[in-house]
Design an enzyme around this catalytic site. Structure first.
Site, PDB file in Angstrom:
ATOM      1  N   GLY A 317       0.820  -1.397   0.002  1.00 40.36           N
ATOM      2  CA  GLY A 317       0.089  -0.066  -0.030  1.00 40.36           C
ATOM      3  C   GLY A 317       0.786   1.352  -0.001  1.00 40.36           C
ATOM      4  O   GLY A 317       1.894   1.270  -0.601  1.00 40.36           O
ATOM      5  N   GLU A 318       0.354   2.373   0.622  1.00 43.76           N
ATOM      6  CA  GLU A 318       0.884   3.523   0.828  1.00 43.76           C
ATOM      7  C   GLU A 318       1.203   4.512  -0.676  1.00 43.76           C
ATOM      8  O   GLU A 318       1.599   5.572  -0.733  1.00 43.76           O
ATOM      9  CB  GLU A 318       2.516   3.526   1.365  1.00 43.76           C
ATOM     10  CG  GLU A 318       2.620   2.815   2.649  1.00 43.76           C
ATOM     11  CD  GLU A 318       4.135   2.629   3.106  1.00 43.76           C
ATOM     12  OE1 GLU A 318       4.990   3.111   2.136  1.00 43.76           O
ATOM     13  OE2 GLU A 318       4.344   2.112   4.191  1.00 43.76           O
TER      14      GLU A 318
END
Length: 349
Positions: A317-318
């Site tokens: 993610g991120e």
């Protein structure tokens, strides 16, 4: 609501005339036809988005929406909830995965507190746009009100608009929020009419027993809230997340401003499903990044009708996958801008 409606109203189809010209140019570059595969299609898409056969994406930013989830209290995550605030501050320090990968393409990382459970220092470097201190527990009732969901969408629009105003020509979506694979799977279950058991994955390190518990919680949340699959705002309000709504807003703003936007992984794809449900033309401005290792990711990309660029078993993610794909987007621009056609090169075939 006015900002959301106006943004949606501004979204247009890609410029077909420019795309045709771009396709003709790409087909006549000094190479065998189709030999650069999907890079050629990407260049044509970028031309249609930007209305020029010489697109550029020199100024890049990934907007990372951070928020907590009330459903965490149901034991659906393998990491402590405090990780959300810790990592949100680490984005400012430049030490997270997306920060490291973003350095490759000189990408600006913009962390946004749209719903972190704790108060952050306004001088810490995180953009404070908090709607509330995390969502409510969707297993017991709506994650947020409809008004809060609309406001979260509009925060995404506002942040994206500001970056575009400052000269950004390529956007990416990222997120931070322990528990957000639960919300994403709930959204996918509703919009795709899937049984949560079929698409629930391990998220941030759940055991097999934890995955079963997570699927049961998602099923209960859907039964309790009865989200309307034909109303994206209702879905994200009842079983979604603040950061998911925020990312959907970023995508809508990008489309309204004719800016390409790279969709990260599973959670960002859930946000894309919300954005496209609100305005289907938004899909034309989306550039998929990677095939997430999260089990629901394949179903999500199939439902959205996009094909990931890379397959590297990522599940961080991120915005990390978006950061990896930014150089590919730049490569598509360099291909159409720097390679001559056979005629320009004086080659007769």
């Amino acid at each position: 609501m006015n900002k959301l409606k106006e943004t949606i109203r501004m979204i247009e189809e890609l410029d077909q005339e420019t795309m045709q010209k771009a396709r003709e140019r790409v087909d006549n570059l000094i190479k065998p036809p189709k030999s650069l595969g999907r890079l050629e299609d990407l260049a044509v898409q970028l031309a249609g988005i930007t209305k020029t056969i010489h697109p550029t994406v020199a100024n890049k930013a990934i907007i990372v929406m951070a928020a907590d989830h009330g459903v965490y209290e149901e034991g659906i995550a393998g990491f402590p909830q405090e990780i959300t605030v810790v990592q949100t501050l680490n984005f400012v320090k430049g030490v997270t995965g997306v920060c490291a990968l973003g350095k490759v393409s000189g990408t600006k990382i913009i962390p946004v507190d749209i719903g972190v459970k704790e108060d952050l220092d306004p001088n810490a470097g995180v953009l404070i746009r908090k709607i509330k201190y995390g969502t409510d527990n969707m297993a017991k009732g709506p994650a947020m009100s409809r008004e809060e969901a609309i406001r979260a969408l509009e925060v995404g629009i506002e942040v994206a608009n500001e970056e575009i105003k400052n000269g950004v020509t390529l956007l990416g979506t990222g997120e931070m929020g322990i528990g957000n694979t639960t919300a994403s799977t709930a959204i996918l279950s509703v919009l795709g009419n899937f049984d949560p058991k079929e698409i629930t994955g391990r998220g941030a390190g759940l055991s097999p027993e934890g995955i079963q518990r997570k699927a049961a919680v998602i099923k209960r949340a859907i039964e309790v809230n009865q989200p309307d699959a034909t109303d994206g705002i209702d879905v994200v309000a009842k079983v979604g997340g603040l950061e998911i709504a925020g990312m959907a807003g970023v995508m809508l703003a990008a489309a309204a401003n004719r800016i390409p936007v790279v969709v990260d992984g599973y959670i960002a794809t859930a946000a894309a499903l919300i954005a496209v449900s609100l305005e289907p033309k938004t899909k034309q401005y989306l550039i998929p990044s990677h095939a997430s290792a999260e089990i629901g990711s394949i179903k999500a990309t199939e439902l959205l009708g996009i094909k990931p660029m890379i397959h590297m078993d990522l599940c961080l993610g991120e915005g990390s996958g978006a950061a990896l794909v930014f150089p590919i987007v730049e490569a598509a621009c360099h291909m159409i801008n720097c390679m001559p056609t056979f005629e320009e090169a004086g080659i007769t075939i």
